[in-house]
Enzyme design. Structure first.
Site, mmCIF file in Angstrom:
data_model
loop_
_atom_site.group_PDB
_atom_site.id
_atom_site.type_symbol
_atom_site.label_atom_id
_atom_site.label_comp_id
_atom_site.label_asym_id
_atom_site.label_seq_id
_atom_site.Cartn_x
_atom_site.Cartn_y
_atom_site.Cartn_z
ATOM 1 N N HIS A 8 1.091 -1.160 -0.160
ATOM 2 C CA HIS A 8 -0.349 -0.150 -0.147
ATOM 3 C C HIS A 8 1.128 1.079 -0.045
ATOM 4 C CE1 HIS A 8 -3.360 -2.296 1.373
ATOM 5 N NE2 HIS A 8 -3.783 -2.129 0.297
ATOM 6 N N GLY A 55 -2.905 -1.911 -8.211
ATOM 7 C CA GLY A 55 -3.577 -2.404 -7.609
ATOM 8 C C GLY A 55 -4.877 -2.086 -6.943
ATOM 9 N N ASP A 60 -4.046 -6.214 -8.108
ATOM 10 C CA ASP A 60 -3.965 -7.091 -6.938
ATOM 11 C C ASP A 60 -5.326 -8.623 -7.745
ATOM 12 O OD1 ASP A 60 -3.471 -5.391 -5.318
ATOM 13 O OD2 ASP A 60 -5.503 -4.616 -4.916
ATOM 14 N N ASP A 80 -0.975 -1.594 4.661
ATOM 15 C CA ASP A 80 -1.696 -0.786 5.834
ATOM 16 C C ASP A 80 -2.849 -0.519 6.524
ATOM 17 O OD1 ASP A 80 -1.500 1.936 6.648
ATOM 18 O OD2 ASP A 80 -1.762 2.603 5.470
ATOM 19 N N HIS A 87 -10.212 -0.302 -2.542
ATOM 20 C CA HIS A 87 -10.455 -1.572 -3.538
ATOM 21 C C HIS A 87 -9.816 -2.550 -2.122
ATOM 22 C CE1 HIS A 87 -6.130 -0.704 -3.185
ATOM 23 N NE2 HIS A 87 -6.007 -2.094 -3.597
ATOM 24 N N ASP A 90 -10.735 -6.428 -2.953
ATOM 25 C CA ASP A 90 -9.871 -6.789 -4.065
ATOM 26 C C ASP A 90 -8.755 -7.493 -3.556
ATOM 27 O OD1 ASP A 90 -11.483 -5.818 -5.813
ATOM 28 O OD2 ASP A 90 -10.567 -4.675 -6.450
ATOM 29 N N ARG A 96 -8.238 -14.591 0.635
ATOM 30 C CA ARG A 96 -8.882 -15.494 0.478
ATOM 31 C C ARG A 96 -8.413 -16.487 -0.818
ATOM 32 N NH1 ARG A 96 -13.084 -12.881 -0.409
ATOM 33 N NH2 ARG A 96 -14.096 -12.764 -1.830
#
Length: 140
Positions: A8, A55, A60, A80, A87, A90, A96
């Site tokens: 980030h 990202g 991502d 962060d 996002h 995402d 996951r």
């Protein structure tokens, strides 16, 4: 190994410091990164980094696709936790996918150092063994 590097905005400089410190290990692997993070790593270290989109613009998800296709072996993601991310869905999906496909995921510099030291010692060799077994099963 294929390693994703993501950070980030407020963690990008930490990622540059991290990759600079461990470039002697990272140089032997295939590196993938979201746009700005990867550009900054390249500039600081000279490492060969495949760049995806930023990202928020789909980077991502591009890394997530590699995970789902069993083409990514490790994700180092300096998140962060104190800043809202536009996002976030995402990011959650990427994390996951790491859990679903058993991809090691480090989300801070402390865990990343453990990963990189394990990588240096060959502790992630099991990923290669699993890939070889899958290839053998396909051929049988």
């Amino acid at each position: 190994m294929n390693i994703a590097l993501i950070a980030h905005d407020k963690k990008k400089q930490d990622m540059v410091h991290f990759t600079t410190a461990y470039q002697y290990i990272l140089k032997d692997h295939d590196l993938y990164a979201t746009g700005t993070t990867g550009s900054r790593i390249r500039k600081a270290t000279g490492l060969d980094v495949h760049l995806f989109q930023s990202g928020p613009l789909g980077g991502d998800q591009q890394i997530g696709a590699m995970i789902a296709n069993d083409e990514m072996d490790m994700v180092i993601f300096f998140r962060d936790p104190l800043t809202a991310q536009p996002h976030e869905p995402d990011i959650s999906a990427l994390m996951r996918l790491c859990d679903v496909y058993h991809i090691p995921l480090a989300t801070n510099i402390a865990a990343s150092e453990i990963f990189i030291r394990g990588l240096e010692k060959g502790d992630f060799q099991w990923r290669e063994i699993v890939k070889q077994k899958k290839e053998q099963e396909k051929q049988a």
